[in-house]
Scaffold this motif. Structure first.
Motif, PDB file in Angstrom:
ATOM      1  N   UNK A   4      23.284   4.461  -9.295  1.00  0.00           N
ATOM      2  CA  UNK A   4      22.292   4.192 -10.326  1.00  0.00           C
ATOM      3  C   UNK A   4      22.934   4.161 -11.717  1.00  0.00           C
ATOM      4  N   UNK A   5      23.869   5.051 -11.967  1.00  0.00           N
ATOM      5  CA  UNK A   5      24.553   5.084 -13.258  1.00  0.00           C
ATOM      6  C   UNK A   5      25.422   3.842 -13.407  1.00  0.00           C
ATOM      7  N   UNK A   6      26.066   3.419 -12.334  1.00  0.00           N
ATOM      8  CA  UNK A   6      26.867   2.195 -12.361  1.00  0.00           C
ATOM      9  C   UNK A   6      25.983   1.006 -12.730  1.00  0.00           C
ATOM     10  N   UNK A   7      24.807   0.918 -12.116  1.00  0.00           N
ATOM     11  CA  UNK A   7      23.864  -0.161 -12.422  1.00  0.00           C
ATOM     12  C   UNK A   7      23.397  -0.081 -13.882  1.00  0.00           C
ATOM     13  N   UNK A   8      23.109   1.126 -14.347  1.00  0.00           N
ATOM     14  CA  UNK A   8      22.660   1.315 -15.726  1.00  0.00           C
ATOM     15  C   UNK A   8      23.757   0.906 -16.710  1.00  0.00           C
ATOM     16  N   UNK A   9      24.999   1.249 -16.407  1.00  0.00           N
ATOM     17  CA  UNK A   9      26.107   0.886 -17.289  1.00  0.00           C
ATOM     18  C   UNK A   9      26.368  -0.619 -17.275  1.00  0.00           C
ATOM     19  N   UNK A  10      26.206  -1.254 -16.121  1.00  0.00           N
ATOM     20  CA  UNK A  10      26.347  -2.710 -16.062  1.00  0.00           C
ATOM     21  C   UNK A  10      25.269  -3.383 -16.903  1.00  0.00           C
ATOM     22  N   UNK A  11      24.048  -2.892 -16.792  1.00  0.00           N
ATOM     23  CA  UNK A  11      22.944  -3.429 -17.581  1.00  0.00           C
ATOM     24  C   UNK A  11      23.185  -3.202 -19.078  1.00  0.00           C
TER      25      UNK A  11
END
Length: 118
Positions: A4-11
């Motif tokens: 989830x953090x990886x997705x948030x950082x990509x966004x």
């Protein structure tokens, strides 16, 4: 890494790079609202991470990560280096140290998000 953090950082990186650099917005939600005359435009990609979450991530990266962690996060998600060895070299660390710092940054971001939600 935390998915989830990886997705948030990509966004966050997408939003940060999507704004016009000539305007100096740099992913700031307030600056985006001013530029769009108060109209909040959500990102076009389908994602669980909303634009306001990107602003939280920006604040956490800027204010709550250690300098080494911040450097790795910015290089991983916003950097121009294309290959992993270039990313490691840009941060001046080994592969193991790079991913250790990235994992620590993910945990620190998750902790800050949990604190802010409470």
């Amino acid at each position: 890494m935390i998915t989830y953090i990886d997705e948030a950082l990509e966004r966050w990186a997408d939003e940060r790079g999507a704004n016009d650099p000539a305007l100096g917005l740099g992913g700031n939600v307030i600056a985006s609202l001013i530029a769009s005359r108060g109209v909040l435009i959500r990102g076009s990609r389908g994602s669980r991470v909303l634009l306001d979450r990107s602003a939280e991530i920006e604040w956490i990266v800027d204010k709550h990560l250690a300098p080494e962690q911040r450097q790795v996060v910015i290089e991983q998600y916003c950097g121009r280096s294309t290959s992993p060895p270039q990313k490691w070299a840009a941060c001046g660390c080994s592969r193991a140290q790079y991913y250790r710092r990235l994992g620590q940054a993910h945990k620190a971001i998750q902790l800050q998000l949990l604190k802010r939600a409470a």
